[in-house]
Design a protein around this motif. Structure first.
Motif, short mmCIF file in Angstrom:
data_model
loop_
_atom_site.label_atom_id
_atom_site.label_comp_id
_atom_site.label_asym_id
_atom_site.label_seq_id
_atom_site.Cartn_x
_atom_site.Cartn_y
_atom_site.Cartn_z
N TYR A 33 0.85 -1.19 0.00
CA TYR A 33 0.00 0.00 0.00
C TYR A 33 0.88 1.24 0.00
O TYR A 33 2.02 1.21 0.45
CB TYR A 33 -0.86 0.05 1.27
N ALA A 34 0.31 2.36 -0.48
CA ALA A 34 1.00 3.66 -0.41
C ALA A 34 0.04 4.68 0.18
O ALA A 34 -1.17 4.62 -0.06
CB ALA A 34 1.44 4.11 -1.80
N LEU A 35 0.58 5.61 0.94
CA LEU A 35 -0.21 6.67 1.56
C LEU A 35 0.54 7.99 1.39
O LEU A 35 1.70 8.10 1.78
CB LEU A 35 -0.42 6.37 3.04
N HIS A 36 -0.13 8.97 0.80
CA HIS A 36 0.45 10.30 0.60
C HIS A 36 -0.34 11.29 1.43
O HIS A 36 -1.57 11.31 1.37
CB HIS A 36 0.39 10.69 -0.88
N THR A 37 0.36 12.09 2.23
CA THR A 37 -0.30 13.13 3.02
C THR A 37 0.28 14.49 2.68
O THR A 37 1.47 14.63 2.42
CB THR A 37 -0.14 12.88 4.54
N VAL A 38 -0.62 15.48 2.65
CA VAL A 38 -0.23 16.87 2.42
C VAL A 38 -0.91 17.71 3.49
O VAL A 38 -2.13 17.62 3.67
CB VAL A 38 -0.66 17.36 1.02
N THR A 39 -0.13 18.53 4.18
CA THR A 39 -0.69 19.37 5.23
C THR A 39 -0.97 20.77 4.70
O THR A 39 -0.45 21.17 3.66
CB THR A 39 0.28 19.48 6.42
N SER A 40 -1.79 21.51 5.44
CA SER A 40 -2.14 22.88 5.02
C SER A 40 -0.92 23.80 5.02
O SER A 40 -0.90 24.80 4.32
CB SER A 40 -3.21 23.44 5.95
N GLY A 42 2.04 22.84 3.96
CA GLY A 42 2.88 22.50 2.82
C GLY A 42 3.69 21.23 2.90
O GLY A 42 4.33 20.86 1.92
N ALA A 43 3.69 20.55 4.04
CA ALA A 43 4.45 19.30 4.13
C ALA A 43 3.80 18.24 3.25
O ALA A 43 2.59 18.09 3.23
CB ALA A 43 4.51 18.82 5.57
N SER A 44 4.62 17.51 2.50
CA SER A 44 4.15 16.44 1.63
C SER A 44 4.98 15.20 1.91
O SER A 44 6.20 15.22 1.77
CB SER A 44 4.31 16.86 0.16
N ASP A 45 4.32 14.13 2.35
CA ASP A 45 5.01 12.91 2.74
C ASP A 45 4.42 11.71 2.03
O ASP A 45 3.20 11.62 1.84
CB ASP A 45 4.89 12.68 4.25
N ILE A 46 5.28 10.77 1.67
CA ILE A 46 4.85 9.53 1.05
C ILE A 46 5.31 8.38 1.94
O ILE A 46 6.41 8.41 2.49
CB ILE A 46 5.40 9.37 -0.40
N THR A 57 4.51 -16.61 10.67
CA THR A 57 5.33 -15.39 10.70
C THR A 57 4.68 -14.29 9.87
O THR A 57 4.40 -14.47 8.69
CB THR A 57 6.74 -15.67 10.15
N VAL A 58 4.44 -13.15 10.51
CA VAL A 58 3.88 -11.99 9.82
C VAL A 58 4.99 -10.95 9.72
O VAL A 58 5.68 -10.65 10.71
CB VAL A 58 2.68 -11.40 10.59
N THR A 59 5.17 -10.40 8.52
CA THR A 59 6.22 -9.42 8.26
C THR A 59 5.59 -8.11 7.84
O THR A 59 4.74 -8.08 6.95
CB THR A 59 7.15 -9.92 7.14
N VAL A 60 6.02 -7.01 8.47
CA VAL A 60 5.57 -5.67 8.12
C VAL A 60 6.79 -4.87 7.69
O VAL A 60 7.80 -4.84 8.39
CB VAL A 60 4.87 -4.97 9.31
N VAL A 61 6.70 -4.23 6.52
CA VAL A 61 7.79 -3.40 6.02
C VAL A 61 7.23 -1.99 5.85
O VAL A 61 6.13 -1.81 5.32
CB VAL A 61 8.34 -3.92 4.67
N ASP A 62 7.97 -0.99 6.30
CA ASP A 62 7.52 0.40 6.30
C ASP A 62 8.64 1.28 5.76
O ASP A 62 9.80 1.13 6.14
CB ASP A 62 7.18 0.79 7.74
N TRP A 63 8.29 2.20 4.85
CA TRP A 63 9.26 3.12 4.26
C TRP A 63 8.58 4.47 4.11
O TRP A 63 7.40 4.55 3.75
CB TRP A 63 9.71 2.60 2.89
N GLY A 64 9.29 5.56 4.36
CA GLY A 64 8.70 6.88 4.18
C GLY A 64 9.74 7.94 3.93
O GLY A 64 10.92 7.77 4.26
N ARG A 65 9.28 9.04 3.31
CA ARG A 65 10.16 10.19 3.06
C ARG A 65 9.31 11.39 2.65
O ARG A 65 8.11 11.25 2.41
CB ARG A 65 11.19 9.88 1.99
N LEU A 66 9.93 12.52 2.51
CA LEU A 66 9.25 13.69 1.97
C LEU A 66 8.99 13.45 0.49
O LEU A 66 9.83 12.88 -0.20
CB LEU A 66 10.12 14.94 2.14
N GLY A 67 7.85 13.87 0.00
CA GLY A 67 7.56 13.73 -1.42
C GLY A 67 6.17 13.20 -1.68
O GLY A 67 5.31 13.18 -0.79
N GLY A 68 5.97 12.77 -2.91
CA GLY A 68 4.67 12.28 -3.34
C GLY A 68 4.77 10.90 -3.96
O GLY A 68 5.82 10.26 -3.92
#
Length: 89
Positions: A33-40, A42-46, A57-68
Motif C-alpha cells: 500500500y501507499a499513503l500520501h499526506t499533504v498538510t495545510s 505545505g508538508a508532503s510525505d509519502i 510469521t507476519v512481516t511488516v515493512v515500512d518506508w517513508g520520506r518527503l515527497g509524493g
C-alpha cells in the motif's frame, strides 16, 4: 474506514490519498500500500507499507520520506517486501 479517511478526520488540515499496489506471490501472500499526506502548511510525505505472511510469521515493512507518489520506489519496495517475507520465515 480507510487509513486516509481516519487521518483526515483526526486532522482536517491534512489531506491523505491511498493507493493499493496489490498482492505479491510470496509465502502465504503479501500486499503493498501507499499513503500520501499533504498538510495545510505545505508538508508532503509519502509512505509505503506492506504486510506479508508465511506460516505463523507476519512481516511488516515500512518506508517513508518527503515527497509524493512519484517519489516512491514501488518496484524496489515490492522486491524488499518479498525478500523480507521469504527470509524471516
Amino acid at each position: 474506514m480507510s487509513c486516509a479517511y481516519r487521518i483526515e478526520m483526526d486532522d482536517p488540515q491534512t489531506r491523505a490519498t491511498f493507493q493499493d499496489h496489490g498482492d505479491l506471490p510470496v509465502g502465504d501472500g503479501a500486499h503493498v500500500y501507499a499513503l500520501h499526506t499533504v498538510t495545510s502548511w505545505g508538508a508532503s510525505d509519502i509512505r509505503l507499507l506492506s504486510v506479508g505472511r508465511d506460516g505463523r510469521t507476519v512481516t511488516v515493512v515500512d518506508w517513508g520520506r518527503l515527497g509524493g507518489f512519484a517519489d516512491a520506489p514501488v518496484k524496489a519496495f515490492k522486491k524488499t517486501t518479498a525478500t523480507a517475507v521469504r527470509k524471516l520465515h
